[in-house]
Each structure stands twice: as C-alpha cells, then as structure tokens.
Design a protein around this motif. Structure first.
Motif, PDB file in Angstrom:
ATOM      1  N   CYS A   3      72.456  34.456  16.345  1.00  0.00           N
ATOM      2  CA  CYS A   3      73.550  34.509  17.322  1.00  0.00           C
ATOM      3  C   CYS A   3      73.844  33.151  17.925  1.00  0.00           C
ATOM      4  CB  CYS A   3      73.237  35.515  18.431  1.00  0.00           C
ATOM      5  SG  CYS A   3      71.831  35.037  19.448  1.00  0.00           S
TER       6      CYS A   3
ATOM      7  N   CYS B 207      71.098  41.112  22.562  1.00  0.00           N
ATOM      8  CA  CYS B 207      71.716  40.348  23.656  1.00  0.00           C
ATOM      9  C   CYS B 207      73.078  39.794  23.256  1.00  0.00           C
ATOM     10  CB  CYS B 207      70.793  39.240  24.141  1.00  0.00           C
ATOM     11  SG  CYS B 207      70.425  37.963  22.940  1.00  0.00           S
TER      12      CYS B 207
ATOM     13  N   CYS C  24      66.885  37.997  23.052  1.00  0.00           N
ATOM     14  CA  CYS C  24      66.179  39.189  22.571  1.00  0.00           C
ATOM     15  C   CYS C  24      65.409  38.936  21.273  1.00  0.00           C
ATOM     16  CB  CYS C  24      67.145  40.349  22.391  1.00  0.00           C
ATOM     17  SG  CYS C  24      68.215  40.204  20.943  1.00  0.00           S
ATOM     18  N   ARG C  25      65.818  37.946  20.496  1.00  0.00           N
ATOM     19  CA  ARG C  25      65.198  37.519  19.215  1.00  0.00           C
ATOM     20  C   ARG C  25      65.338  38.562  18.103  1.00  0.00           C
ATOM     21  NH1 ARG C  25      65.449  32.745  21.083  1.00  0.00           N
ATOM     22  NH2 ARG C  25      64.057  31.842  19.507  1.00  0.00           N
TER      23      ARG C  25
ATOM     24  N   CYS D  28      67.804  38.986  16.248  1.00  0.00           N
ATOM     25  CA  CYS D  28      68.686  38.525  15.174  1.00  0.00           C
ATOM     26  C   CYS D  28      68.038  37.433  14.330  1.00  0.00           C
ATOM     27  CB  CYS D  28      69.991  38.018  15.767  1.00  0.00           C
ATOM     28  SG  CYS D  28      69.750  36.574  16.799  1.00  0.00           S
TER      29      CYS D  28
HETATM   30  S1  FES Z   1      68.674  36.496  20.319  1.00  0.00           S
HETATM   31 FE1  FES Z   1      69.519  38.378  20.959  1.00  0.00          FE
HETATM   32  S2  FES Z   1      71.025  38.748  19.476  1.00  0.00           S
HETATM   33 FE2  FES Z   1      70.285  36.809  18.958  1.00  0.00          FE
END
Ligand code: FES
Ligand code: SF4
Ligand code: SF4
Length: 537
Positions: free
Chosen positions: A62, A34, A45-46, A48
């Motif tokens: 992020c 994301c 999106c988690r 990272c």
């Molecule tokens: S939560 Fe999606 S890139 Fe960090």
C-alpha cells in the motif's frame, strides 16, 4: 511511465502508482486493512506484505511506489506465512464473537482468515478485555475488542469530516480506539464510519441486528436527498421478510463515483431510505370523502371532471405543479401530456428553498430536490414559480390544479397549500406520500418512489445518472409514466412511452441537452454532457 511485473504479468502505470493500485489494475487482489483508497496511507496493519525482487525483506504494497522494472510476487511462501502471522497477531485479543457480530458476512477478518489465515492457534494467555457496545453517536456503536487499530476511522474524521472525534489511546496490547474526551460522533457523515471499518468494531446502530447481510440483494441507485446525486446501493431483504421489521429496504450504502461522491454519502441521505416504506405512503387512489377508489374509477372520474372543467373555463384555467423530485423521464412525460398534448402553459417546477437544506464543503447541497437541473432543461421557456401558481389558485384564476411529485409540504406553509387547493374547483394530487396536499386535493393518486421504478436524474453539475427499481410498487401505487399514459389515452392525446428506456430515448431525441445519450451510454455511473468531448469536424 514505469512498468511493473506482478505475479508474472506486466503493466505500465502512471508515476506515483503504488504496488497495491498496480495489482488492482491487473485484477490481482492484495489483502489489506489499513489501506483505503479514499484516505491517506497509514501503512500500519502489514496485511499487504509482498515480495519485491532485490529487497531483502517483505514490503507493504500500500505504501511502496512502483518503479520501472520492479518485479513483485504476491503469493510466495514467505508472503503466505507473513499473512497468516499478521492475522494471528490481529486476532490474538479478538473476542471471536462472530455469531453475534453484525459485521459477520462482510468482515475482512473473517474473510481473510478463511483465505489467508487458517493457522493453528498457539495462544495460551487470556484475552484482554476492552470496552464493548458503546454508542458513540446517534448512528454508530463501538466494540473496542473487535478493533484491529487500522486507524481508518481516525483518518476519516481527521481528513474527510475534519471533526476529530476519534483517536487511539494507550500502547501495545492495551491500545484502544475511543472517542476523544467526551466527543459525540454526530458529524453529518458519521454513518460512513461503519463503511470504512473493515471489521465489526464500528457498526451502524440503525442496521444492527435487522437482517444478516447474506440475505441482502443490491440494486444500484442514486440518492434523491439533494441535488448532489450521490451514487448508492439499495440493499433489500426479500429472503427473510419477517426480519428488518418487515421492511424490504434494509439500508443504503455508498457506491463509488469519483466524479460525484467519491466513497461517501451523508447521514441524511443514508437514512432517507426509511421514508420509502414509511406508514404515510399513499397506497391507493382516493377522492374527497371516498377512500379506496379503484384505479379505473379514479381515472374515469378525473377524466370526466377535467374534461368538464376545461369545457367550462378553457385550458388557460389549468396549471400543473411538477416538483423536481421527479425523474427526467417523468418530467418529459408530463411535458408531453400537458404542454404538447393538452396545451397547458402553466407548468411550474421552481419551488422555494427547503428550510432544512444545508450546503457543506463535502457533499451536501441546499437544494434538496434531486432533479432541479433536469426540470429546468426539460420544461422549456420561463415557467411560472410554484408560489405564483398557488397565488393564482388561491385567487380563483386557476380552476384545475395538478400537483405531481413530493416536496411541497416541506417548503410551503400548510395553510397556504390548503387555501390554494381548496379554492380551485378541481385539485389532483399524484403523490408518493400522504401530506397536506393529498388531504386537501379533490383526487389523490399514488405513484411509486424512485426505489420502485427505473429512470434518470440530472444532478446540479449536469451529470445524468440512472437508478434502477429495487422493489415492487407498494400497495396500488403505479409508476407515473403509466398514470400519465393512461390519462393521455383518455384525453386522446399522444403520450410519452410507458417504458422508461424508450421514454429517455424520446427525450434525448427532442431535448438538446440529452442528445446522443442512451441508457447504455450512461452506464452505472452516468455521464455529464457538459464534459463530453465535442466531435471534431
Ligand atoms: S500496511 Fe495496512 S494495508 Fe498496507
Ligand atoms: S474501529 Fe475499525 S476502522 Fe477504527 S481503528 Fe478499529 S478496526 Fe480500524
Ligand atoms: S449529499 Fe445529498 S445526494 Fe449525497 S447522500 Fe447526502 S442527501 Fe444524498
């Protein structure tokens, strides 16, 4: 400035830097979906997730700002397990149709699964079905099943174009990215959606199924669609020449330049590549009633007829129209030949505006020439306007007229151009494409487009930027620097160097605006001399 240690390497960063940005500065890649540096942070999106000392749970890189003394680890067992679990979650309802997906080869799901996933699937349930292959605008097709709901596209249409055509509907596994009501995604930057989508959910209708991305070669270039000078990559297909309808150029992609176009390009620029190999390219020299001349014959006839015309009417009867479609080097070479060599005064580059030109708040500029700034700096004095040269041609005061570079046919009525070119005794068109200009000219000589040669252009802000040759010249077209040097040799006047780099060096030595610049100092993203530091005395 806070110091952060990531994977045992320490860096000092500006306050407000996020962990993912600090890691990037260290050359440490943290996978992400994301996050996009040109958009706001969603943190959804988690992918990272990283371990941060003194934090009981994994944190998203992020969204987490660096604090002084922070210690981050990106490859611990907990991180590795989390990444694989996120991928398993994202792929739970994914159709796994990679063999027929146009994103294959540049898809972040494929890439991250191979690098960070590799889990054994435990899925027993049937996958959910969603909408597939819906054209949602002239340039973009949506495959909802492949969407990972990262919201990059909705943020793009909300924050960048502010056109709000897309949204995520429903909840849980049934959540789906779709156009809002009956919205058509036809904003002037819609092609960027295929770039921001990290997977194969939004793909480019134009590029779709033309050629596999792993066959493409990339060349850095500058869009010539308007005076903004957006940085682009030209993707060419030389390895599967039977694909892509036999064309070499498969697509343009934006190339990041924070000072010019950020991460984006407009659709008009993106799809302008089609004109570079269109059927109306001028491919061989021609004279009225004599198609398919050789270069030797064409140059000999032009030489002879121009020499006779000047002997009969004097050099004051010669004029040159040079459109700002030309590069700095080409305009310089033209000045050397005509102004300094042949002593021609009338070199016109000021064209009427393009009726199709548009200015907006993002990138597009109404001046659809790439190098108006360069032409005005390189041609000194007060050049006549193109329209006044055409009037002089139409009323017989000009006997020999050169028309060099494209763009006149879009700005001046055909009848006016035909009248002017048919009234002069000798009209020589050096052009990339067939047009009313080449039809009406006594001689038409084919020159290469910017995709087939090397050079620089100066954008409306005064930034000087390089472009590189992405393909060989089409047909018998030749670089304008060579054509002008050949004419100079015949007329026994000095010419600019044929080699673009040497030509630019000569230009930089003579025109104050370019002083001190070289191809090396311009690098790949260019330089604005107006913003260069003035050396202290
Ligand atoms: S939560 Fe999606 S890139 Fe960090
Ligand atoms: S269509 Fe692409 S960019 Fe949009 S939410 Fe889905 S995966 Fe993200
Ligand atoms: S804004 Fe201008 S330079 Fe940029 S991509 Fe569009 S046409 Fe090309």
């Amino acid at each position: 400035m806070p110091k952060v240690t990531i994977d045992d390497r320490t860096i000092e960063v500006h306050a407000g830097t996020t962990v993912i940005q600090a890691a990037e500065q260290l050359g440490i890649f943290i996978p992400h979906y994301c996050y996009h540096p040109g958009l706001s942070i969603a943190g959804s999106c988690r992918m990272c997730l990283v371990e941060i000392e003194k934090n009981p749970k994994l944190q998203i890189a992020c969204y987490t700002m660096v604090t002084d003394g922070m210690v981050v680890r990106t490859t611990t067992p907990a991180v590795t397990i989390a990444r694989a679990a996120i991928l398993e979650f994202l792929l739970a309802n994914h159709p796994l149709d990679c063999p027929v997906c146009d994103q294959a080869g540049e898809c972040k799901l494929q890439e991250f699964y191979m690098r960070f996933g590799r889990y054994d699937s435990t899925l027993l349930e049937d996958k959910l079905k969603k909408h597939k292959a819906i054209p949602i605008g002239p340039h973009i097709i949506l495959d909802s099943e492949r969407c990972i709901l990262c919201s990059r596209c909705t943020r793009f249409v909300d924050e960048v174009t502010k056109t709000h055509e897309l949204a995520i509907f429903n909840r849980g596994s049934h959540a789906e990215l779709l156009p809002v009501r009956d919205a058509v995604v036809d904003n002037p930057y819609s092609g960027c959606l295929a770039d921001v989508c990290p997977v194969g959910a939004l793909t480019d209708r134009d590029f779709r199924f033309q050629v596999r991305v792993w066959y493409l070669e990339k060349t850095e270039s500058i869009c010539h669609g308007c005076a903004r000078g957006c940085n682009i990559e030209i993707h060419t297909n030389r390895r599967r020449t039977h694909h892509n309808n036999g064309r070499l150029i498969a697509r343009f992609k934006p190339r990041h330049n924070a000072d010019v176009n950020g991460y984006w390009i407009c659709d008009a620029g993106r799809y302008s590549y089609k004109g570079l190999e269109s059927d109306d390219r001028l491919l061989s020299p021609a004279a009225r009633g004599q198609a398919g001349l050789s270069w030797t014959d064409a140059l000999a006839q032009v030489d002879e007829q121009v020499t006779s015309a000047i002997a009969a009417h004097g050099v004051g009867s010669v004029a040159v129209i040079a459109t700002p479609s030309l590069s700095n080097e080409e305009i310089w070479a033209l000045r050397r030949l005509f102004r300094e060599g042949m002593k021609v005064d009338a070199i016109a580059h000021l064209c009427p505006p393009d009726p199709n030109g548009v200015t907006d708040d993002l990138l597009r500029q109404a001046d659809t020439f790439p190098n108006s700034f360069g032409a005005s700096v390189i041609i000194p004095g007060s050049p006549p306007a193109v329209e006044s040269v055409l009037s002089s041609a139409a009323d017989g005061r000009i006997k020999t007229l050169f028309v060099i570079g494209s763009g006149l046919a879009e700005r001046i009525a055909s009848e006016r151009l035909k009248e002017a070119l048919s009234r002069v005794e000798l009209a020589i068109a050096i052009q990339t494409h067939h047009s009313v200009v080449t039809e009406a000219a006594t001689f038409a000589m084919p020159m290469t487009t910017y995709a087939e040669c090397t050079g620089t252009v100066t954008n409306s802000a005064g930034r000087v930027q390089r472009f590189w040759s992405a393909m060989p010249p089409l047909g018998d077209s030749r670089p304008l620097l060579d054509i002008l040097a050949d004419l100079a040799a015949r007329w026994e006047v000095p010419s600019a160097p044929r080699d673009p780099q040497s030509c630019f060096a000569e230009l930089a030595g003579c025109v104050e605006y370019y002083a001190g610049l070289t191809y090396a100092t311009l690098g790949s993203i260019g330089v604005n001399p107006r913003q260069m530091a003035v050396p202290s005395a």
